[in-house]
Structures are given as C-alpha cells and as structure tokens.
Scaffold this motif. Sequence first.
Motif, PDB file in Angstrom:
ATOM      1  N   LEU A 175      42.214  78.778 -45.762  1.00 35.71           N
ATOM      2  CA  LEU A 175      42.498  78.472 -47.164  1.00 35.71           C
ATOM      3  C   LEU A 175      41.706  77.267 -47.655  1.00 35.71           C
ATOM      4  CD1 LEU A 175      46.336  79.078 -47.187  1.00 35.71           C
ATOM      5  CD2 LEU A 175      44.534  80.563 -48.049  1.00 35.71           C
ATOM      6  N   ILE A 176      41.273  76.425 -46.726  1.00 40.97           N
ATOM      7  CA  ILE A 176      40.447  75.276 -47.083  1.00 40.97           C
ATOM      8  C   ILE A 176      39.248  75.218 -46.157  1.00 40.97           C
ATOM      9  CG2 ILE A 176      42.400  73.925 -47.964  1.00 40.97           C
ATOM     10  CD1 ILE A 176      42.173  72.218 -45.371  1.00 40.97           C
ATOM     11  N   LEU A 182      49.061  81.448 -48.468  1.00 42.62           N
ATOM     12  CA  LEU A 182      49.751  80.164 -48.611  1.00 42.62           C
ATOM     13  C   LEU A 182      51.264  80.325 -48.496  1.00 42.62           C
ATOM     14  CD1 LEU A 182      49.211  77.149 -49.175  1.00 42.62           C
ATOM     15  CD2 LEU A 182      49.448  77.673 -51.611  1.00 42.62           C
ATOM     16  N   LEU A 188      46.153  74.839 -42.870  1.00 39.92           N
ATOM     17  CA  LEU A 188      45.345  75.412 -43.955  1.00 39.92           C
ATOM     18  C   LEU A 188      43.990  75.897 -43.448  1.00 39.92           C
ATOM     19  CD1 LEU A 188      46.260  72.815 -46.697  1.00 39.92           C
ATOM     20  CD2 LEU A 188      46.754  75.269 -46.816  1.00 39.92           C
ATOM     21  N   ALA A 236      47.515  71.865 -50.551  1.00 41.92           N
ATOM     22  CA  ALA A 236      46.721  72.862 -51.288  1.00 41.92           C
ATOM     23  C   ALA A 236      46.777  72.573 -52.782  1.00 41.92           C
ATOM     24  CB  ALA A 236      47.226  74.266 -50.990  1.00 41.92           C
ATOM     25  N   TYR A 261      38.238  70.911 -49.154  1.00 43.33           N
ATOM     26  CA  TYR A 261      38.198  71.594 -50.447  1.00 43.33           C
ATOM     27  C   TYR A 261      38.824  72.974 -50.265  1.00 43.33           C
ATOM     28  CZ  TYR A 261      34.222  73.648 -48.036  1.00 43.33           C
ATOM     29  OH  TYR A 261      33.430  74.254 -47.089  1.00 43.33           O
ATOM     30  N   ARG A 262      39.300  73.544 -51.378  1.00 46.27           N
ATOM     31  CA  ARG A 262      39.927  74.871 -51.351  1.00 46.27           C
ATOM     32  C   ARG A 262      38.881  75.960 -51.325  1.00 46.27           C
ATOM     33  NH1 ARG A 262      45.151  75.446 -55.052  1.00 46.27           N
ATOM     34  NH2 ARG A 262      44.234  77.497 -55.168  1.00 46.27           N
ATOM     35  N   ASN A 263      39.203  77.063 -50.683  1.00 46.66           N
ATOM     36  CA  ASN A 263      38.302  78.230 -50.601  1.00 46.66           C
ATOM     37  C   ASN A 263      38.644  79.253 -51.680  1.00 46.66           C
ATOM     38  OD1 ASN A 263      36.809  77.317 -48.431  1.00 46.66           O
ATOM     39  ND2 ASN A 263      38.163  78.229 -46.937  1.00 46.66           N
ATOM     40  N   THR A 264      38.701  78.807 -52.933  1.00 50.08           N
ATOM     41  CA  THR A 264      38.935  79.734 -54.036  1.00 50.08           C
ATOM     42  C   THR A 264      37.863  79.568 -55.076  1.00 50.08           C
ATOM     43  OG1 THR A 264      40.397  78.157 -55.124  1.00 50.08           O
ATOM     44  CG2 THR A 264      41.429  79.877 -53.785  1.00 50.08           C
ATOM     45  N   PHE A 321      44.713  84.047 -51.824  1.00 49.76           N
ATOM     46  CA  PHE A 321      45.004  82.645 -51.506  1.00 49.76           C
ATOM     47  C   PHE A 321      46.513  82.409 -51.533  1.00 49.76           C
ATOM     48  CE2 PHE A 321      45.617  78.177 -52.338  1.00 49.76           C
ATOM     49  CZ  PHE A 321      44.670  77.567 -51.528  1.00 49.76           C
ATOM     50  N   LEU A 347      44.580  69.683 -53.647  1.00 50.58           N
ATOM     51  CA  LEU A 347      43.162  70.060 -53.563  1.00 50.58           C
ATOM     52  C   LEU A 347      42.707  70.978 -54.698  1.00 50.58           C
ATOM     53  CD1 LEU A 347      42.711  70.589 -49.728  1.00 50.58           C
ATOM     54  CD2 LEU A 347      41.618  68.843 -51.150  1.00 50.58           C
ATOM     55  N   GLU A 348      43.541  71.221 -55.688  1.00 47.95           N
ATOM     56  CA  GLU A 348      43.141  72.075 -56.807  1.00 47.95           C
ATOM     57  C   GLU A 348      42.027  71.469 -57.651  1.00 47.95           C
ATOM     58  OE1 GLU A 348      46.638  73.044 -59.049  1.00 47.95           O
ATOM     59  OE2 GLU A 348      46.972  74.861 -57.887  1.00 47.95           O
TER      60      GLU A 348
END
Length: 90
Positions: free
Chosen positions: A71-72, A23, A66, A34, A87-90, A19, A37-38
């Motif tokens: 990443l999102i 980024l 993003l 980003a 939303y974040r993709n993590t 990620f 959005l954590e």
Amino acid sequence: MSTSPIEANSPVRLSDAEFRERLRELPPSAKLIAKVLEGDEPLSQGELAEESLLPDRTVRYALNRLEESELIGSRYSFKDARKQVYYRNT
C-alpha cells in the motif's frame, strides 16, 4: 521467471477501491498512517510520528504492515540520504 531491475523497483499503482480493500484488513495504526500519507509529499518515519501523534515503534509497525500489503512505497530522501521517506501507492 526473472524480472529486470527496472521492473522490480517500479512503484505499484493501486486503484482507490483496491487500496481501500487491502487497507480494511490492517490495524488502526496502519490506517492512520495511510491517512497521513494522503498528501503529495513523502514523509519520513519521524515526520509520520509527529503528524500522527503515535509512538515511533507503532509507526514502524504500521509502516511494515503497509509495505507488506504494497500500500506504500519508500525511497531515500533527497534532502537527507540517510533517511527513507514513505508515500502511498495510489
């Protein structure tokens, strides 16, 4: 090569290292979005603009960058189906 609809819509999950590496190449506005959005709750474009203090147009640009980098992710809001939330993709 075909993908089933389930596979095509399943969210991409990235490691923290991957990620951060993706980024790194993006503009500062995308990095700020980003960061906003954590949190655990997905946010709409308007909420992101309010939280980041960036103009709507800049937020839209950052979201596009993003999303292109995977990443999102986005989905329709459960509260208001006319809006998308991110939303974040993590």
